[in-house]
Design an enzyme around this catalytic site. Structure first.
Site, PDB file in Angstrom:
ATOM      1  N   LYS A  43       9.657   7.703  35.720  1.00 22.19           N
ATOM      2  CA  LYS A  43      11.105   7.792  35.534  1.00 22.19           C
ATOM      3  C   LYS A  43      11.755   7.275  36.819  1.00 22.19           C
ATOM      4  CE  LYS A  43      14.741  10.687  33.743  1.00 22.19           C
ATOM      5  NZ  LYS A  43      15.800  10.268  34.638  1.00 22.19           N
ATOM      6  N   GLU A  82       5.436   7.001  31.250  1.00 25.65           N
ATOM      7  CA  GLU A  82       5.935   5.999  32.210  1.00 25.65           C
ATOM      8  C   GLU A  82       6.571   6.715  33.385  1.00 25.65           C
ATOM      9  OE1 GLU A  82       8.911   3.951  30.012  1.00 25.65           O
ATOM     10  OE2 GLU A  82       7.489   2.713  28.934  1.00 25.65           O
ATOM     11  N   TYR A  85       9.218 -23.328  49.518  1.00 29.93           N
ATOM     12  CA  TYR A  85      10.229 -22.834  48.583  1.00 29.93           C
ATOM     13  C   TYR A  85      11.611 -23.351  48.996  1.00 29.93           C
ATOM     14  CZ  TYR A  85      12.977 -19.501  45.813  1.00 29.93           C
ATOM     15  OH  TYR A  85      13.866 -18.930  44.924  1.00 29.93           O
ATOM     16  N   LYS A 143      10.667  16.293  34.790  1.00 30.14           N
ATOM     17  CA  LYS A 143      11.284  16.080  36.109  1.00 30.14           C
ATOM     18  C   LYS A 143      10.504  16.780  37.207  1.00 30.14           C
ATOM     19  CE  LYS A 143      15.639  15.305  36.216  1.00 30.14           C
ATOM     20  NZ  LYS A 143      16.649  14.290  36.391  1.00 30.14           N
TER      21      LYS A 143
END
Ligand code: IVH
Length: 670
Positions: free
Chosen positions: A116, A114, A37, A312
């Protein structure tokens, strides 16, 4: 003038680098090594130096801008960046589901769940396949333009290659991985810079830096959770996520489609269990109605959409009273302040102490005894004080003043210019002595069981222990020790046996046990491997030590000065005479590249029956393998013992090979 072939060559190298970045930073599955690289990058830099007219904004060499920003421009968002309403328990999730059902009537609907992410929301604008603008959320309508800083994030493509979509907006979260956050704070601490309270604040602070060179040095990451484009007709949120994946914008793979609110709850429970094992911080789950048409129908109230909600997790942050500031003196004499808190329950345990880092931090945050403070449990479990609630401060609260004397022995404290810590300079300070002894006998050093802090204290106060070499002549005082209060024949004999057993510990453990400043476990291992013996290490110059891989100037200076000190030389002589290992055994230094371990990355999880974790790690490393703390696609094997938790789950999800102790044992024998 550059010829066509040069232009082609440059384009091809840029694509190769972009591809390698994608494989490394997004897929965590590189197909070329660092060396190759770097060669590619250098080749591109050389060509661009020769043909500066061919440098374009989207070249990987242009990620970091040489010109610092003066002020961030304010930009208006194309559509407002909304926030989410929160829920804290399953009842509130039920209420959310009922609201949706009431509005959608008989229509069928499904949810997407999804993670958080606990980071900073940003919006990225791509125009004609190029990243042209990036902004923070700000007040939801207008944010700061931080394009220069976002360009340094290697997982975010500067140019996308899919020709079916060229103009679009992406929204997502910039964050810092837990282990990177710890590393950044370590570096900040070393140079006396600001200590960050958590990974989220670090990401926020970093995005607001004016110099994108510093930003580039901080490992920022990104997960997208939203795409908007007029060029494609999308019907569901999930198809947006899949489109993002297709155009190689990083998204998180831990999402799921849930057919009912019960399935949503299952996902929430499942993720909460995995939470601590994830390499980044999350503070909940986001639940979204999958159909975009239904999202539109549901619309939004005030600033939050009706079609989504955040679930939450239990707070990892709370407020309590700071009863006092305790000063601790460590084995190096460094005096560190610790918060003595009104005990409070937080994320699974009661907390009565929290770190305050150093005096500068107390001043910076203006923390005073009697204050109400916010405490937080970060990725590293040690709770910290992050903020003072000024409106709750008593009028007579006095600012903290830096002590002039050691709280244990009373001698004057000193502060070296380039450091943040104040030191007690009295080598015989009882606190330092206890610290040195507990470090020496500790699990990661000589591992002498039975010599706990209070026993050490008794032996020190009775005059049997002045330095760590005295531990090995305790056997000459067996009868006297048995007369001490609380001790009998058996307990003394057990201690003496453990002391004798510790003589088997390898050189690197002894070196670590000496407690030389800046010599942690890793450095001790490197030194033991590179120099093989105390004789050659003590004969080496500071420059020679510094020339060792992984050893920086600070460490080299500290090691060299420790080994040149007469008192220390005398101590080591006595330890050698006592029979401790000051040479690496052949098996340790030989790079016994075990063919089954060589080049392989392992993650250890759960409890092993026949090996201590450190032993398993040593075996792997001596065989030419690596041990990593978190599971990714780059992991070759997860060695799972009893009660393995989230790492095992993750391995299964990623399809990483899981082995048990027997298989591990077979690999060793091969
Ligand atoms: S969706 C209207 N998805 O949470 C939808 N947000 O209070 C808004 N966040 O500012 C965003 N992970 O910073 C969404 N998977 C996720 C998220 C997420 C984190 C943050 C985001 C936003 C805040 C909402």
């Amino acid at each position: 003038m550059a010829s066509d072939s040069i232009t082609k060559k440059i384009t091809s190298i840029r694509e190769k680098i972009a591809d390698a970045d994608y494989r490394y930073y997004v897929l965590a599955d590189p197909d070329i090594d660092d060396y190759k690289y770097d060669l590619l990058f250098k080749e591109l830099e050389d060509l661009e130096r020769q043909y500066p007219e061919l440098i374009t904004e989207d070249s990987p060499t242009q990620r970091v801008s040489g010109v610092p920003t003066k002020t961030f421009k304010t930009v208006e968002h194309r559509m407002p960046m909304l926030s989410l309403s929160n829920s804290y328990n399953f009842e509130e999730l039920n209420d959310f589901d009922i609201r949706i059902r009431n509005i959608l009537g008989n229509e069928k609907y499904e949810y997407v769940c999804e993670l958080k992410f606990d980071g900073i929301a940003v919006s990225l604008i791509y125009s004609d396949s190029r990243l042209v603008s990036a902004a923070t959320r700000g007040d939801g309508f207008k944010g700061d333009e931080i394009t220069q800083n976002i360009r340094t994030i290697k997982s975010i493509p500067l140019v996308t290659k899919d020709s079916s979509i060229k103009n679009f907006e992406v929204r997502g979260e910039v964050f810092i991985r837990k282990e990177d956050f710890l590393m950044i704070n370590e570096q900040q601490e070393q140079k006396g810079g600001k200590i960050f309270a958590n990974a989220r604040n670090t990401a926020a602070g970093t995005l607001k830096l004016k110099d994108s060179k510093t930003v580039a040095s901080r490992p920022l990451n990104f997960f997208a959770y939203y795409i908007f484009t007029e060029e494609k007709k999308l019907s569901t949120h999930v198809s947006g996520i899949e489109l993002l994946k297709k155009i190689k914008i990083p998204v998180n793979n831990l999402y799921t489609v849930a057919k009912s609110i019960d399935e949503v709850k299952q996902f929430c429970d499942n993720i909460e269990l995995q939470r601590d094992g994830l390499p980044y911080e999350i503070d909940g789950v986001v639940v979204k109605v999958n159909s975009l048409a239904q999202q539109e129908l549901l619309g939004s109230v005030s600033r939050s959409p009706r079609w989504a909600i955040a679930y939450k997790f239990k707070a990892k942050e709370t407020v309590t009273k700071l009863k006092g500031i305790i000063l601790q003196v460590g084995r190096t004499g460094a005096v560190t302040p610790v918060a003595d808190l009104q005990p409070v329950f937080l994320a699974g345990s009661t907390i009565s102490r929290a770190t305050l880092h150093n005096f500068d931090e107390i001043k910076r945050k203006d923390i005073r005894e009697g204050d109400y403070v916010k405490i937080e449990k970060g990725g590293d479990v040690i709770p910290k004080v992050t903020e003072v609630l000024l409106d709750k401060r008593q009028k007579d609260a006095k600012p903290f003043s830096i002590p002039k004397n050691c709280p244990v022995c009373g001698s004057e404290l000193m502060k070296p210019d380039e450091e943040v810590y104040y030191y007690c300079m009295n080598y015989e300070c009882p606190a330092q002595m206890i610290g040195r002894f507990t470090h020496f006998v500790g699990r990661d050093a000589m591992e002498i069981e039975g010599l706990g802090e209070s026993i050490l204290e008794t032996f020190i106060l009775s005059g049997y222990l002045k330095d760590v070499a005295d531990i090995y002549i305790l056997k000459d005082h067996r009868e006297e020790l048995m007369q001490l209060e609380r001790f009998g024949e058996k307990s003394i004999d057990n201690i003496l046996l453990a002391i004798e057993g510790s003589k088997q510990k390898p050189f690197d453990k002894v070196l670590f046990g000496l407690g030389i400043r800046h010599v942690g476990e890793r450095v001790a291992k490197v030194l033991a491997k590179s120099f093989n013996s105390y004789a050659s290490l003590s004969a080496a110059s500071e420059e020679e030590i510094r020339a060792t891989n992984e050893i920086g100037p600070k460490i080299a200076e500290s090691v060299h000065s420790y080994l040149s000190n007469e008192k220390n030389k005398f101590l080591i002589d006595r330890l050698i005479k006592a029979g401790l290992n000051f040479e690496s055994r052949p098996t340790e230094s030989r790079s016994t590249a075990n063919s089954s371990f060589s080049g392989k990355t392992f993650v250890l999880t759960g409890t092993l029956n026949n090996y201590k974790r450190e032993e398993a790690q040593d075996l792997i490393e001596n065989g030419g393998g690596k041990v990593s703390s978190s599971v990714s696609k780059k992991t070759d094997y997860v060695l799972a013992g009893a009660d393995a938790g989230s790492k095992l789950e993750k391995a299964k999800t990623l399809g990483v090979k899981v082995i048990d102790e027997d298989e591990f044992h077979k690999m060793i024998s091969q």
